[in-house]
Design an enzyme around this catalytic site. Structure first.
Site, PDB file in Angstrom:
ATOM      1  N   HIS A  16     -34.944  18.292 -27.587  1.00 55.46           N
ATOM      2  CA  HIS A  16     -35.983  17.401 -28.108  1.00 55.46           C
ATOM      3  C   HIS A  16     -36.414  16.375 -27.066  1.00 55.46           C
ATOM      4  O   HIS A  16     -35.602  15.569 -26.609  1.00 55.46           O
ATOM      5  CB  HIS A  16     -35.425  16.687 -29.343  1.00 55.46           C
ATOM      6  CG  HIS A  16     -36.425  15.867 -30.078  1.00 55.46           C
ATOM      7  ND1 HIS A  16     -36.149  14.604 -30.547  1.00 55.46           N
ATOM      8  CD2 HIS A  16     -37.706  16.117 -30.454  1.00 55.46           C
ATOM      9  CE1 HIS A  16     -37.191  14.120 -31.177  1.00 55.46           C
ATOM     10  NE2 HIS A  16     -38.158  15.021 -31.135  1.00 55.46           N
ATOM     11  N   GLU A  43     -38.873  20.812 -25.875  1.00 49.98           N
ATOM     12  CA  GLU A  43     -39.991  20.283 -26.659  1.00 49.98           C
ATOM     13  C   GLU A  43     -40.391  18.962 -26.034  1.00 49.98           C
ATOM     14  O   GLU A  43     -39.525  18.168 -25.644  1.00 49.98           O
ATOM     15  CB  GLU A  43     -39.559  20.089 -28.121  1.00 49.98           C
ATOM     16  CG  GLU A  43     -40.640  19.572 -29.053  1.00 49.98           C
ATOM     17  CD  GLU A  43     -40.737  18.045 -29.133  1.00 49.98           C
ATOM     18  OE1 GLU A  43     -41.703  17.549 -29.737  1.00 49.98           O
ATOM     19  OE2 GLU A  43     -39.853  17.348 -28.587  1.00 49.98           O
ATOM     20  N   ASP A  45     -43.931  15.891 -25.867  1.00 56.11           N
ATOM     21  CA  ASP A  45     -45.192  15.420 -26.425  1.00 56.11           C
ATOM     22  C   ASP A  45     -46.226  15.223 -25.327  1.00 56.11           C
ATOM     23  O   ASP A  45     -45.916  14.650 -24.279  1.00 56.11           O
ATOM     24  CB  ASP A  45     -44.981  14.086 -27.145  1.00 56.11           C
ATOM     25  CG  ASP A  45     -43.879  14.169 -28.184  1.00 56.11           C
ATOM     26  OD1 ASP A  45     -44.099  14.834 -29.208  1.00 56.11           O
ATOM     27  OD2 ASP A  45     -42.795  13.575 -27.981  1.00 56.11           O
ATOM     28  N   HIS A  58     -44.850  10.084 -26.281  1.00 54.45           N
ATOM     29  CA  HIS A  58     -44.807  10.238 -27.734  1.00 54.45           C
ATOM     30  C   HIS A  58     -45.687   9.222 -28.444  1.00 54.45           C
ATOM     31  O   HIS A  58     -46.490   9.570 -29.309  1.00 54.45           O
ATOM     32  CB  HIS A  58     -43.361  10.111 -28.232  1.00 54.45           C
ATOM     33  CG  HIS A  58     -43.230  10.206 -29.725  1.00 54.45           C
ATOM     34  ND1 HIS A  58     -43.384   9.107 -30.555  1.00 54.45           N
ATOM     35  CD2 HIS A  58     -42.990  11.258 -30.536  1.00 54.45           C
ATOM     36  CE1 HIS A  58     -43.234   9.494 -31.812  1.00 54.45           C
ATOM     37  NE2 HIS A  58     -42.988  10.789 -31.833  1.00 54.45           N
ATOM     38  N   GLU A 118     -45.866  19.766 -27.891  1.00 53.84           N
ATOM     39  CA  GLU A 118     -46.432  19.131 -29.078  1.00 53.84           C
ATOM     40  C   GLU A 118     -47.686  18.373 -28.664  1.00 53.84           C
ATOM     41  O   GLU A 118     -47.630  17.449 -27.849  1.00 53.84           O
ATOM     42  CB  GLU A 118     -45.459  18.174 -29.760  1.00 53.84           C
ATOM     43  CG  GLU A 118     -46.106  17.563 -30.998  1.00 53.84           C
ATOM     44  CD  GLU A 118     -45.249  16.575 -31.766  1.00 53.84           C
ATOM     45  OE1 GLU A 118     -45.834  15.772 -32.524  1.00 53.84           O
ATOM     46  OE2 GLU A 118     -44.021  16.593 -31.603  1.00 53.84           O
TER      47      GLU A 118
END
Length: 254
Positions: A16, A43, A45, A58, A118
Site C-alpha cells: 500500500h 499500489e 496514488d 494521496h 490509483e
C-alpha cells in the site's frame, strides 16, 4: 479491444503506497522498501501538478506529507520538487522528493514490479486526470509483461480512462458499503473488477462478485488472520501496510 479478461494476472499481495508505513508513502523510497520485502506489486496514488505532470500524492494538499502548505493542484512540478516529502516521516528520509509517474515506471519496470495506479484527482479535475494518467500509463508501460491496473473512487476518472486507453485494465474502488447497482457500474466502466474496503467485505458479497466473473482486491488489510480469511474466501489480492509480516514469504506458507 477493451480489457475484459476476468482472471487476476497480478500478485496476490500488494504493498500500500509502496511500503507506506515504514517509509514516506508514495515515494520511490517506499516502493524500493516494499520491493526489499519481496513485494512484486505496488499500489500508489497519482494526481496532476498545476502544469499537468503526473505525480504521486494521496492528499489534495501537501500539508501532511511535506514541509509545504496548500493545494498540490496550485503548484507546478518545479515548486513541488523544492519540497521535502520525507522528513515528516523520519529523519532517515529527509530530502525525499515527490516522484513523477515517469520515475516510478522506470523503477518498477526495471525490477519486475507490477503497479496498481490509483487515479486520485483533485476536485474538478476528475476527467482530465483520468485521461492523462491512462494515456501516460499506455505510453510508459508499452511492452510491459503486464499493464498497470488503473483504479479510482471517481467513476468520472475511470470513464475518461476507458475512453482514452480502453485496453488498460480498470477496477472500481468502493470506499464503504458496496452499492446495490455494482454490477451495472462495473459493466458501464468495463472494469476487470472491484477493489473493496475490507471493513465492508463479507463472505456472501465475495461469492456474489466472484460468481459475476469479476476480480476482487481488498484494502487495507493489516491483520494476518483477516488476510487469510479473505484469501480463503476467494479474494484475488490483499493490499497491506504490514509489509514486514504480510509479505510474499508469509503468503508462500499458506
Amino acid at each position: 479491444m477493451p480489457h475484459t479478461h476476468s482472471s487476476w494476472p497480478y500478485p496476490k499481495l500488494i504493498a500500500h503506497r509502496g511500503a507506506g508505513r515504514f517509509a514516506p508513502e508514495n515515494t520511490l523510497a517506499s516502493v524500493r522498501l516494499g520491493a526489499s520485502y519481496g513485494f512484486r506489486m505496488m499500489e500508489y496514488d497519482v494526481k496532476l501538478s498545476r502544469d499537468g505532470v503526473a505525480v504521486l500524492l494521496h492528499d489534495d494538499t501537501v500539508n501532511r506529507c511535506s514541509n509545504g502548505q496548500g493545494p498540490a493542484a496550485d503548484k507546478t512540478l518545479a515548486e513541488l520538487s523544492r519540497l521535502d516529502f520525507g522528513l515528516w516521516h523520519s529523519v532517515a528520509y529527509a530530502g525525499e522528493p515527490i516522484p513523477t509517474l515517469h520515475a516510478i515506471a522506470a523503477y518498477t519496470l526495471a525490477n519486475g514490479i507490477h503497479s496498481n495506479i490509483e487515479i486520485k484527482p483533485h476536485p474538478g479535475l476528475e476527467a482530465e486526470t483520468g485521461r492523462q494518467v491512462a494515456l501516460l500509463a499506455r505510453e510508459l508501460w508499452a511492452g510491459a509483461t503486464l499493464p498497470p491496473l488503473l483504479s479510482s473512487f471517481s467513476e468520472t476518472a475511470l470513464q475518461a480512462a476507458l475512453e482514452a486507453a480502453p485496453e488498460l485494465p480498470r477496477a472500481l474502488l468502493i470506499e464503504k458499503e458496496v452499492p446495490q447497482d455494482w454490477r451495472e457500474r462495473v459493466k458501464r466502466l468495463q472494469c476487470l473488477g472491484l477493489n473493496l474496503n475490507h471493513k465492508y467485505t463479507g463472505k456472501a458479497l465475495v461469492e456474489q462478485i466472484k460468481a459475476a466473473g469479476l476480480t476482487l482486491a481488498i484494502w487495507t488489510v493489516n491483520d494476518i488472520a483477516r488476510a487469510k480469511e479473505l484469501i480463503d474466501w476467494g479474494c484475488d489480492a490483499i493490499v497491506t501496510d504490514e509489509v514486514a509480516t504480510l509479505n510474499p514469504e508469509w503468503a508462500a506458507s499458506l
